[in-house]
Design a protein around this motif. Structure first.
Motif, PDB file in Angstrom:
ATOM      1  N   ALA A 150       1.075  -0.990  -0.355  1.00 49.62           N
ATOM      2  CA  ALA A 150       0.259   0.161  -0.236  1.00 49.62           C
ATOM      3  C   ALA A 150       0.681   1.002   0.160  1.00 49.62           C
ATOM      4  N   TYR A 151       0.957   1.449  -1.690  1.00 51.39           N
ATOM      5  CA  TYR A 151       1.946   3.354  -1.328  1.00 51.39           C
ATOM      6  C   TYR A 151       1.420   4.611  -0.866  1.00 51.39           C
ATOM      7  N   ASP A 152       2.146   5.202  -0.644  1.00 55.85           N
ATOM      8  CA  ASP A 152       1.806   6.716  -0.238  1.00 55.85           C
ATOM      9  C   ASP A 152       0.319   6.518   0.293  1.00 55.85           C
ATOM     10  N   THR A 153       0.495   6.505   1.946  1.00 52.80           N
ATOM     11  CA  THR A 153      -0.408   5.987   2.509  1.00 52.80           C
ATOM     12  C   THR A 153      -1.296   7.812   3.289  1.00 52.80           C
ATOM     13  N   PHE A 160       4.971  17.510   1.916  1.00 58.91           N
ATOM     14  CA  PHE A 160       3.730  16.685   1.902  1.00 58.91           C
ATOM     15  C   PHE A 160       2.030  17.253   1.498  1.00 58.91           C
ATOM     16  N   ASP A 161       1.291  16.962   0.089  1.00 62.39           N
ATOM     17  CA  ASP A 161       0.090  17.580   0.053  1.00 62.39           C
ATOM     18  C   ASP A 161      -0.760  17.006   0.291  1.00 62.39           C
ATOM     19  N   PRO A 162      -1.290  17.209   1.553  1.00 62.56           N
ATOM     20  CA  PRO A 162      -2.483  16.439   2.246  1.00 62.56           C
ATOM     21  C   PRO A 162      -3.865  16.096   1.588  1.00 62.56           C
ATOM     22  N   GLU A 163      -4.339  17.073   0.514  1.00 58.23           N
ATOM     23  CA  GLU A 163      -4.941  16.503  -0.700  1.00 58.23           C
ATOM     24  C   GLU A 163      -4.678  15.606  -1.540  1.00 58.23           C
ATOM     25  N   GLU A 164      -3.450  15.774  -1.798  1.00 58.57           N
ATOM     26  CA  GLU A 164      -3.480  15.018  -3.005  1.00 58.57           C
ATOM     27  C   GLU A 164      -2.741  13.443  -2.222  1.00 58.57           C
ATOM     28  N   ALA A 171      -6.656  12.216  -1.197  1.00 62.65           N
ATOM     29  CA  ALA A 171      -7.252  12.312  -2.839  1.00 62.65           C
ATOM     30  C   ALA A 171      -6.468  10.101  -3.075  1.00 62.65           C
ATOM     31  N   HIS A 172      -5.659  10.111  -2.909  1.00 61.56           N
ATOM     32  CA  HIS A 172      -4.803   9.326  -3.122  1.00 61.56           C
ATOM     33  C   HIS A 172      -5.797   8.207  -2.466  1.00 61.56           C
ATOM     34  N   ARG A 173      -5.719   7.962  -1.028  1.00 62.24           N
ATOM     35  CA  ARG A 173      -6.334   7.053  -0.356  1.00 62.24           C
ATOM     36  C   ARG A 173      -8.028   6.886  -0.705  1.00 62.24           C
TER      37      ARG A 173
END
Length: 217
Positions: A168-171, A185-189, A192-194
């Motif tokens: 599980a990447y980019d958690t 980090f961009d919290p919105e990104e 959105a990824h999650r």
């Protein structure tokens, strides 16, 4: 009834790693198993102390001589029918708790013998779940599949079956990024990824839990 054990190597009992393990547990239960999640971090234990009791001639092999909160967990792992080890990645490795568990579980079932590569009592279907803050690009850049593949190879040697692996990447680490020093980090990104991928990862985890129980050893 088959026994399914999932071991959570994260300090958190209900976040990324634990949620994937919970999904796997539901898959195992739907396949007819008695399923349990064990959280490592509330337990008091340490890693292998290199006492070599498990290698002594005339003694029972496959048993760690240390007695602490991890002892019953090791016994459950030896007696279950499917095992999943789940851990976040901290500084390019599984957590210290998960590494200590693997030291105690795998090393005690290995006796420095080419003729007997493992004394584990049976072939055990297993899987590793890894959650991480790094994205897939960084995962490849730091050759993490090779780093983590060491544990997969050891598990295959000791347990007799090649483990399944779920990444599980980019958690999402924080529920509120504004409270922490985290400007890279961009919290919105992250969120959105999650929202885009995590449900699918939970489905994969469910399938792995189910398939491990249904596997013919």
């Amino acid at each position: 009834m088959k026994k399914f054990i999932a071991i959570n190597g994260s300090p958190r009992k209900n976040w990324n790693t634990a949620q994937l393990l919970q999904s796997a547990m539901r898959g195992a239960q739907d396949a007819g198993a008695d399923a349990e999640i064990i959280h490592l971090y509330p337990l008091k234990f340490k890693g292998c102390t290199s006492c070599f009791y498990c290698k002594l001639k005339g003694k029972e092999h496959g048993v760690c001589a240390m007695k602490d909160d991890l002892s019953p967990v090791l016994e459950k792992a030896q007696n279950c029918d499917a095992l999943i080890l789940g851990s976040p990645i901290y500084f390019m490795s599984p957590t210290s708790g998960m590494i200590s568990l693997m030291e105690r579980l795998f090393f005690s079932n290995y006796i420095y013998s080419d003729e007997i590569p493992t004394v584990f009592p049976k072939k055990l279907p297993s899987a590793f779940f890894y959650t991480m803050n790094m994205n897939e690009k960084h995962f490849e850049y730091f050759q993490m599949s090779d780093r983590l593949g060491v544990y997969t190879g050891i598990a295959e040697k000791i347990l007799g079956v090649k483990p399944k692996v779920l990444y599980a990447y980019d958690t999402v680490q924080f529920k509120d990024y504004s409270k922490y020093e985290s400007s890279i980090f961009d919290p919105e990104e992250k969120i959105a990824h999650r929202e885009k991928f995590f449900d699918g990862l939970c489905k994969q985890a469910y399938d792995i839990g189910r398939d491990l129980i249904l596997a013919e050893n």
